[in-house]
Design a protein around this motif. Structure first.
Motif, PDB file in Angstrom:
ATOM      1  N   LEU A  14      -4.957   5.862  -5.439  1.00 26.15           N
ATOM      2  CA  LEU A  14      -3.978   6.950  -5.455  1.00 26.15           C
ATOM      3  C   LEU A  14      -4.142   7.840  -4.233  1.00 26.15           C
ATOM      4  CD1 LEU A  14      -3.730   8.321  -9.111  1.00 26.15           C
ATOM      5  CD2 LEU A  14      -1.872   7.601  -7.625  1.00 26.15           C
ATOM      6  N   LEU A  15      -5.412   8.177  -3.952  1.00 22.46           N
ATOM      7  CA  LEU A  15      -5.685   9.046  -2.816  1.00 22.46           C
ATOM      8  C   LEU A  15      -5.204   8.395  -1.527  1.00 22.46           C
ATOM      9  CD1 LEU A  15      -9.238  10.427  -3.626  1.00 22.46           C
ATOM     10  CD2 LEU A  15      -7.037  11.552  -3.867  1.00 22.46           C
ATOM     11  N   LEU A  16      -5.495   7.107  -1.398  1.00 20.37           N
ATOM     12  CA  LEU A  16      -5.126   6.413  -0.176  1.00 20.37           C
ATOM     13  C   LEU A  16      -3.613   6.392  -0.015  1.00 20.37           C
ATOM     14  CD1 LEU A  16      -7.727   3.524  -0.199  1.00 20.37           C
ATOM     15  CD2 LEU A  16      -7.621   5.511   1.321  1.00 20.37           C
ATOM     16  N   VAL A  17      -2.931   6.069  -1.115  1.00 20.03           N
ATOM     17  CA  VAL A  17      -1.475   6.017  -1.064  1.00 20.03           C
ATOM     18  C   VAL A  17      -0.914   7.357  -0.610  1.00 20.03           C
ATOM     19  CG1 VAL A  17       0.583   5.956  -2.514  1.00 20.03           C
ATOM     20  CG2 VAL A  17      -1.175   4.205  -2.756  1.00 20.03           C
ATOM     21  N   SER A  18      -1.445   8.434  -1.218  1.00 19.34           N
ATOM     22  CA  SER A  18      -0.848   9.728  -0.913  1.00 19.34           C
ATOM     23  C   SER A  18      -1.203  10.191   0.493  1.00 19.34           C
ATOM     24  CB  SER A  18      -1.296  10.764  -1.933  1.00 19.34           C
ATOM     25  OG  SER A  18      -2.691  10.873  -1.884  1.00 19.34           O
ATOM     26  N   CYS A  19      -2.379   9.782   0.975  1.00 17.67           N
ATOM     27  CA  CYS A  19      -2.761  10.203   2.323  1.00 17.67           C
ATOM     28  C   CYS A  19      -1.965   9.469   3.383  1.00 17.67           C
ATOM     29  CB  CYS A  19      -4.243   9.931   2.585  1.00 17.67           C
ATOM     30  SG  CYS A  19      -5.296  11.165   1.848  1.00 17.67           S
ATOM     31  N   SER A  20      -1.595   8.220   3.064  1.00 20.24           N
ATOM     32  CA  SER A  20      -1.012   7.422   4.123  1.00 20.24           C
ATOM     33  C   SER A  20       0.484   7.651   4.270  1.00 20.24           C
ATOM     34  CB  SER A  20      -1.270   5.938   3.851  1.00 20.24           C
ATOM     35  OG  SER A  20      -0.720   5.622   2.596  1.00 20.24           O
ATOM     36  N   SER A  21       1.078   8.452   3.352  1.00 20.14           N
ATOM     37  CA  SER A  21       2.516   8.673   3.494  1.00 20.14           C
ATOM     38  C   SER A  21       2.753   9.646   4.639  1.00 20.14           C
ATOM     39  CB  SER A  21       3.094   9.231   2.194  1.00 20.14           C
ATOM     40  OG  SER A  21       2.460  10.444   1.885  1.00 20.14           O
ATOM     41  N   PRO A  22       3.386   9.182   5.696  1.00 22.18           N
ATOM     42  CA  PRO A  22       3.499  10.016   6.894  1.00 22.18           C
ATOM     43  C   PRO A  22       4.711  10.952   6.880  1.00 22.18           C
ATOM     44  CG  PRO A  22       4.285   7.794   7.343  1.00 22.18           C
ATOM     45  CD  PRO A  22       3.986   7.863   5.874  1.00 22.18           C
ATOM     46  N   GLU A  23       5.566  10.862   5.879  1.00 24.82           N
ATOM     47  CA  GLU A  23       6.787  11.683   5.942  1.00 24.82           C
ATOM     48  C   GLU A  23       6.429  13.164   5.828  1.00 24.82           C
ATOM     49  OE1 GLU A  23       6.824  10.909   1.402  1.00 24.82           O
ATOM     50  OE2 GLU A  23       6.019   9.963   3.188  1.00 24.82           O
ATOM     51  N   PRO A  24       7.326  14.039   6.333  1.00 21.97           N
ATOM     52  CA  PRO A  24       7.016  15.470   6.328  1.00 21.97           C
ATOM     53  C   PRO A  24       6.757  15.962   4.906  1.00 21.97           C
ATOM     54  CG  PRO A  24       9.132  15.023   7.400  1.00 21.97           C
ATOM     55  CD  PRO A  24       8.636  13.741   6.877  1.00 21.97           C
ATOM     56  N   VAL A  25       5.934  16.971   4.820  1.00 20.91           N
ATOM     57  CA  VAL A  25       5.549  17.493   3.515  1.00 20.91           C
ATOM     58  C   VAL A  25       6.759  18.106   2.817  1.00 20.91           C
ATOM     59  CG1 VAL A  25       4.141  19.207   2.389  1.00 20.91           C
ATOM     60  CG2 VAL A  25       3.213  17.853   4.259  1.00 20.91           C
ATOM     61  N   ASP A  26       6.926  17.739   1.558  1.00 22.38           N
ATOM     62  CA  ASP A  26       8.045  18.220   0.768  1.00 22.38           C
ATOM     63  C   ASP A  26       7.831  19.685   0.406  1.00 22.38           C
ATOM     64  OD1 ASP A  26       9.899  18.640  -1.302  1.00 22.38           O
ATOM     65  OD2 ASP A  26       8.485  17.814  -2.764  1.00 22.38           O
TER      66      ASP A  26
ATOM     67  N   ALA B 161      -7.523  22.954   8.593  1.00 22.65           N
ATOM     68  CA  ALA B 161      -7.329  22.794  10.040  1.00 22.65           C
ATOM     69  C   ALA B 161      -7.264  21.315  10.405  1.00 22.65           C
ATOM     70  CB  ALA B 161      -8.472  23.481  10.795  1.00 22.65           C
ATOM     71  N   LEU B 162      -8.113  20.494   9.770  1.00 21.35           N
ATOM     72  CA  LEU B 162      -8.148  19.075  10.128  1.00 21.35           C
ATOM     73  C   LEU B 162      -6.987  18.295   9.512  1.00 21.35           C
ATOM     74  CD1 LEU B 162      -9.497  16.674  11.442  1.00 21.35           C
ATOM     75  CD2 LEU B 162     -10.939  16.430   9.419  1.00 21.35           C
ATOM     76  N   PHE B 163      -6.894  18.321   8.172  1.00 24.97           N
ATOM     77  CA  PHE B 163      -5.948  17.416   7.501  1.00 24.97           C
ATOM     78  C   PHE B 163      -4.520  17.939   7.458  1.00 24.97           C
ATOM     79  CE2 PHE B 163     -10.002  15.987   5.742  1.00 24.97           C
ATOM     80  CZ  PHE B 163      -9.905  14.640   6.045  1.00 24.97           C
ATOM     81  N   ALA B 164      -4.344  19.272   7.507  1.00 22.94           N
ATOM     82  CA  ALA B 164      -2.984  19.800   7.409  1.00 22.94           C
ATOM     83  C   ALA B 164      -2.420  20.163   8.782  1.00 22.94           C
ATOM     84  CB  ALA B 164      -2.964  21.010   6.484  1.00 22.94           C
ATOM     85  N   THR B 165      -3.146  20.989   9.536  1.00 18.22           N
ATOM     86  CA  THR B 165      -2.584  21.465  10.796  1.00 18.22           C
ATOM     87  C   THR B 165      -2.636  20.390  11.879  1.00 18.22           C
ATOM     88  OG1 THR B 165      -3.547  23.578  10.164  1.00 18.22           O
ATOM     89  CG2 THR B 165      -2.498  23.467  12.314  1.00 18.22           C
ATOM     90  N   THR B 166      -3.816  19.761  12.039  1.00 16.93           N
ATOM     91  CA  THR B 166      -3.971  18.819  13.150  1.00 16.93           C
ATOM     92  C   THR B 166      -3.360  17.464  12.837  1.00 16.93           C
ATOM     93  OG1 THR B 166      -6.042  19.940  13.633  1.00 16.93           O
ATOM     94  CG2 THR B 166      -5.635  17.857  14.772  1.00 16.93           C
ATOM     95  N   LEU B 167      -3.768  16.871  11.700  1.00 23.29           N
ATOM     96  CA  LEU B 167      -3.292  15.524  11.396  1.00 23.29           C
ATOM     97  C   LEU B 167      -1.947  15.524  10.679  1.00 23.29           C
ATOM     98  CD1 LEU B 167      -6.700  13.974  10.275  1.00 23.29           C
ATOM     99  CD2 LEU B 167      -5.494  13.613  12.432  1.00 23.29           C
ATOM    100  N   GLY B 168      -1.646  16.613   9.976  1.00 23.66           N
ATOM    101  CA  GLY B 168      -0.363  16.697   9.286  1.00 23.66           C
ATOM    102  C   GLY B 168      -0.222  15.743   8.109  1.00 23.66           C
ATOM    103  N   TRP B 169      -1.348  15.282   7.537  1.00 25.02           N
ATOM    104  CA  TRP B 169      -1.276  14.352   6.414  1.00 25.02           C
ATOM    105  C   TRP B 169      -0.964  15.038   5.095  1.00 25.02           C
ATOM    106  CZ3 TRP B 169      -6.293  10.987   7.361  1.00 25.02           C
ATOM    107  CH2 TRP B 169      -6.082  10.193   8.500  1.00 25.02           C
ATOM    108  N   LEU B 170      -1.471  16.235   4.934  1.00 26.53           N
ATOM    109  CA  LEU B 170      -1.390  16.912   3.642  1.00 26.53           C
ATOM    110  C   LEU B 170      -0.910  18.347   3.840  1.00 26.53           C
ATOM    111  CD1 LEU B 170      -4.840  15.669   2.317  1.00 26.53           C
ATOM    112  CD2 LEU B 170      -2.613  15.028   1.386  1.00 26.53           C
ATOM    113  N   PRO B 171      -0.306  18.942   2.799  1.00 27.66           N
ATOM    114  CA  PRO B 171       0.133  20.338   2.915  1.00 27.66           C
ATOM    115  C   PRO B 171      -1.065  21.296   2.992  1.00 27.66           C
ATOM    116  CG  PRO B 171       0.512  19.521   0.697  1.00 27.66           C
ATOM    117  CD  PRO B 171       0.037  18.356   1.504  1.00 27.66           C
ATOM    118  N   THR B 172      -0.875  22.435   3.637  1.00 24.22           N
ATOM    119  CA  THR B 172      -1.968  23.388   3.799  1.00 24.22           C
ATOM    120  C   THR B 172      -2.313  24.088   2.491  1.00 24.22           C
ATOM    121  OG1 THR B 172      -0.370  25.104   4.303  1.00 24.22           O
ATOM    122  CG2 THR B 172      -1.340  23.952   6.175  1.00 24.22           C
TER     123      THR B 172
END
Lengths: 506, 322
Positions: A14-26, B161-172
């Motif tokens: 689950l973590l991998l799937v969610s991390c790898s989605s490159p689309e902009p954050v909703d 700073a790493l996962f949200a701002t720089t890499l943009g993978w996850l929301p802040t």
């Protein structure tokens, strides 16, 4: 051991799937065309006449209207009232209301709503009742006219009615149902849509707004109290605007082209006051010695990383009521000689500050250091704000530091604080010339004469050291380069009605 | 009095329940006393700059503080037991509603956080114990020392700073409800949960290592090994299985700690959970909400303890049968 391994694998995938989605954050709730604004805290309630929290006013500025409203130079302009006139004796004000204005629930706005709103503030003695101190009657002779009677000419009536959203026109039905605290109904450019406790508030554009429909779909106010998180969210494109900016990063942001940074001095000011009911502070020379003994620049630097603007009077430069004044400088020798002239040698100084306003604690430490060469030991007493207020009112202090926020008219800046009978004159300053000037300024209709009166009063107040004025903090806001049609205001009103968002497709 | 349960597990649980009830009464007394023990008049303090004599009297009578103390106490206990915790000083909303609004966010953070922590701590702790004294053990121990020492707000800021701002993978920051937007929920929960998990995992790793080492030194493990059983079987069936009780204990404690409000992490991530609610309520002196939150947290602690006690009986027949 099989089952836990399976759970572990499931969670991992689950973590991998969610991390790898490159689309902009909703961005979640609200329209996709919503402007997302990060504010530093959650409104305590949404009744504009009852709340005292700035977080509430940031939201409500966009939901409610006042009769008149300040433009960017803080001059009052038509809002719900289209025009007004004053009777020759200055005792009757007649306001003509705008036609065709409706509440967010579709019902028509009328003069009765204005009368109800103002009566509510007066009858229930709400926090803003002092804005009506000169008002004797409010009436509605017809649905589009409001008449306000005053007991003396009141040059600052418009500022009192429009300078502050606490004077918003509210809807009787909304108040009486008790819903106004959580589901407010206004006449403003945006209507309240929903609130998620601890998370956000959504506003929707009001297509029927009298000033023209907003160009954005709505506004989502997110509550992000950690300034570094708010800034990260702005840089990551999750929010379009924030005023939760870490002051130590202002310099760096100013040179960053990817965000717009605005830093302008506000009408707020911070000051020191010495207790004139106590020896030796009753002697103006001793108070002047303290005014020369403090390093204002160091205080500005330590409390705001240099973002505030030092000022020896209350009103900042650029304001129509500004008066230049720079008598004091950081001069220990001058301070010593003033103390010698007064024959005073204070050994200790009890300084009252509160952790609710951390700048007072920081400044106290600088001041303690500044006054050492004068042989004065500053005892910094840090208390919670309720205790602070009690101690101030009891006169239990040698010196205190505090700020005044959100003033526009010079009467707001000086009367309560420095008139002998002023309600906030905790330092017990009393000067007959100042009293006379402040009394005249209250009723002086001629604007130039009025300005001269206040300039003279302010100069005496600083010369005689009723307050030692320190600085005007800056309004610091940052927003994305895609946001236009918005500017920071010195009264800290956050107005998104003309905001435009560039295509957020990037 | 009903008949005393005879089955050992039932007796064990009945004793635990009775114990929890006693603790709960104590908590209720403390929570009630909270308002009366703070220096100064809570109503005056709650009103702050909004103080007027009228507002003071109105709030005082609305919150029941004008009634005799004994009456107030039994009134509070009575309504608390029926789920009525009064109304917020700030906006008049029922405290129970406010708390229930915030519980899912904190529960999400706690459950994902503890799962991540176990995911890290179990292998790391067992590995370190099996390689005691070797270089890999030292690495695990130094890393966990590091994890315990790094302040969580700093860890959170670095992760953002790493996962949200720089890499943009996850929301802040922010939160989405699980049942409304599962994908959004997961994306938003990862960073705060990871922050919480780092600290928890660091502590748990050390406990697990110690627990496994202790079991590994016992005679039956030596016996199992000398019987020629494969190392995997010795490790999992004989060693780790017997170390489960202390592992459960530390997991329960960590879970309760996270649930009771990881205030700093919730503030950093703008997470609408209980921790941030407590933080804001203390700031605004909203006593009914503070009382309600303390009570809820105490109840959650008791429930987790009870759950852990029940799990003891499941994993360890000695507890179940003695």
């Amino acid at each position: 051991m099989r089952q836990p391994a399976a759970i572990v694998a499931a969670v991992l995938s689950l973590l991998l799937v969610s991390c790898s989605s490159p689309e902009p954050v909703d961005l979640g709730a609200g329209g996709s065309g919503n402007l997302v604004a990060a504010i530093a805290g959650e409104p305590d309630q949404l009744d504009p006449q009852k709340t005292t929290a700035y977080f509430s006013f940031e939201v409500l500025e966009n939901v409610f209207d006042t009769l008149v409203a300040p433009d960017e130079n803080l001059e009052m302009r038509p809002a719900l009232a289209e025009s007004w006139e004053t009777s020759p004796d200055g005792l009757t004000w007649t306001f003509r209301l705008r036609d065709g204005v409706t509440w967010h629930d579709g019902s028509p706005f009328t003069a009765d709503d204005v009368v109800y709103s103002y009566r509510r503030i007066m009858d229930e003695k709400l926090a803003n009742v002092d804005k009506f101190s000169a008002v004797t009657d409010v009436s509605a002779p017809d649905p589009s006219t409001v008449v306000i009677s005053v007991k003396q000419p009141t040059p600052n009536l418009l500022t009192n009615l429009g300078g502050f959203k606490g004077m918003a026109i509210v809807q009787r039905e909304n108040v009486e149902s008790g819903e106004i605290a959580t589901r407010p109904v206004g006449t403003g450019p945006f209507s309240f849509e929903s609130q998620k406790s601890g998370d956000s508030i959504n506003l929707k554009a009001n297509p029927d707004y009298w000033g023209g429909a907003p160009k954005i779909d709505g506004v989502t106010f997110r509550f992000i109290s950690q300034p570094s998180t708010a800034l990260s969210a702005l840089q990551a494109g999750e929010v379009d605007w924030t005023d939760s900016v870490p002051t130590q990063r202002v310099d760096q942001l100013a040179s960053d082209d990817s965000v717009n940074l605005s830093q302008i001095p506000s009408n707020d000011y911070w000051y020191l006051a010495l207790n004139e009911a106590r020896e030796p502070w009753s002697d103006p020379r001793v108070r002047q010695a303290i005014a020369y003994g403090i390093d204002r620049d160091a205080i500005v630097q330590s409390t705001s990383y240099g973002t505030a603007v030092g000022n020896q009077l209350a009103i900042p430069e650029g304001n129509p009521w500004y008066t230049p004044y720079d008598t004091y400088s950081y001069d220990i020798e001058k301070a010593k000689s003033l103390l010698a002239q007064a024959g005073a040698s204070p050994r200790t100084l009890d300084m009252l500050v509160t952790s609710e306003y951390p700048e007072t604690v920081t400044a106290a430490q600088v001041i303690a250091d500044n006054l050492k060469p004068l042989g004065i030991t500053v005892n910094i007493r840090t208390v919670d704000f309720a205790t602070w207020l009690d101690e101030q009112n009891k006169g239990n202090f040698d010196m205190l530091m505090m700020g005044w926020l959100g003033n526009i008219d010079p009467d707001d800046f000086y009367y309560a604080q420095h008139h002998t009978d002023g309600s906030s004159n905790a330092q017990k300053f009393s000067n007959p010339d100042v009293d006379r000037l402040l009394d005249t300024g209250r009723i002086e209709i001629d604007r130039d004469k009025r300005k001269a009166d206040y300039a003279e009063a302010a100069t005496i107040i600083a010369d005689q050291v009723s307050y030692i004025y320190l600085y005007n903090p800056s309004v610091i806001q940052a927003w994305s380069t895609g946001l236009s049609g918005y500017d920071a205001r010195r009264d800290r009103a956050i107005r998104f009605k003309d905001a435009v968002l560039a295509d957020s497709g990037e | 009095m009903a008949s005393v349960p005879t089955h050992p597990v039932a007796r064990f649980l009945a004793r635990r329940l009775a114990y929890s009830a006693v603790v709960l009464v104590g908590v209720l007394i403390v929570v009630f006393a909270l308002v009366h023990l703070v220096p100064g008049d809570p109503v005056r303090i709650a009103l702050g700059t909004r103080y007027t004599p009228e507002a003071y009297e109105a709030l005082r009578s609305a919150s029941g503080l004008d009634r005799p103390l004994v009456e107030q106490f039994f009134g509070y206990i009575g309504s608390a037991l029926t789920g009525n915790l009064g109304v917020s000083f700030r906006n008049g909303d029922p405290v129970t509603t406010i708390l229930l609004d915030r519980l899912p966010a904190t529960a999400s953070l706690a459950v994902v956080g503890i799962l991540l922590a176990l995911l890290i701590a179990l292998p790391a702790g067992i590995w370190a114990a099996l390689h005691e004294g070797k270089i890999s053990d030292a690495i695990v121990r130094i890393t966990s020392q590091f994890g315990v020492s790094v302040p969580d707000f700093w860890m959170g800021i670095l992760l953002i700073a790493l996962f949200a701002t720089t890499l943009g993978w996850l929301p802040t920051s922010g939160y989405r409800p699980l049942f409304v937007d599962p994908g959004g929920w997961l994306r938003h929960v990862i960073l705060p949960a990871l922050t919480v998990a780092m600290v928890a995992a660091a502590i748990m790793t050390r406990y697990i290592r110690a627990a496994v080492l202790e079991v590994a030194a016992t005679g039956y493990v030596r016996t199992a090994r000398s019987k020629g059983l494969p190392p995997r079987v010795v490790t999992f069936r004989h060693t780790v299985r017997n170390a489960l009780v202390p592992i459960l204990t530390i997991t329960g404690i960590q879970l309760a700690t996270i649930l009771s409000g990881v205030i700093v992490v919730e503030v950093v991530f703008a997470w609408p959970g209980l921790g941030r609610l407590v933080f804001n309520s203390v700031e605004s002196r909203d006593y009914p909400v503070i009382q309600g939150a303390v009570l809820l947290i105490a109840v959650l602690f008791l429930l987790i303890n009870l759950l852990v006690d029940m799990l003891y009986a499941v994993v360890d027949p000695r507890i179940r049968l003695s």
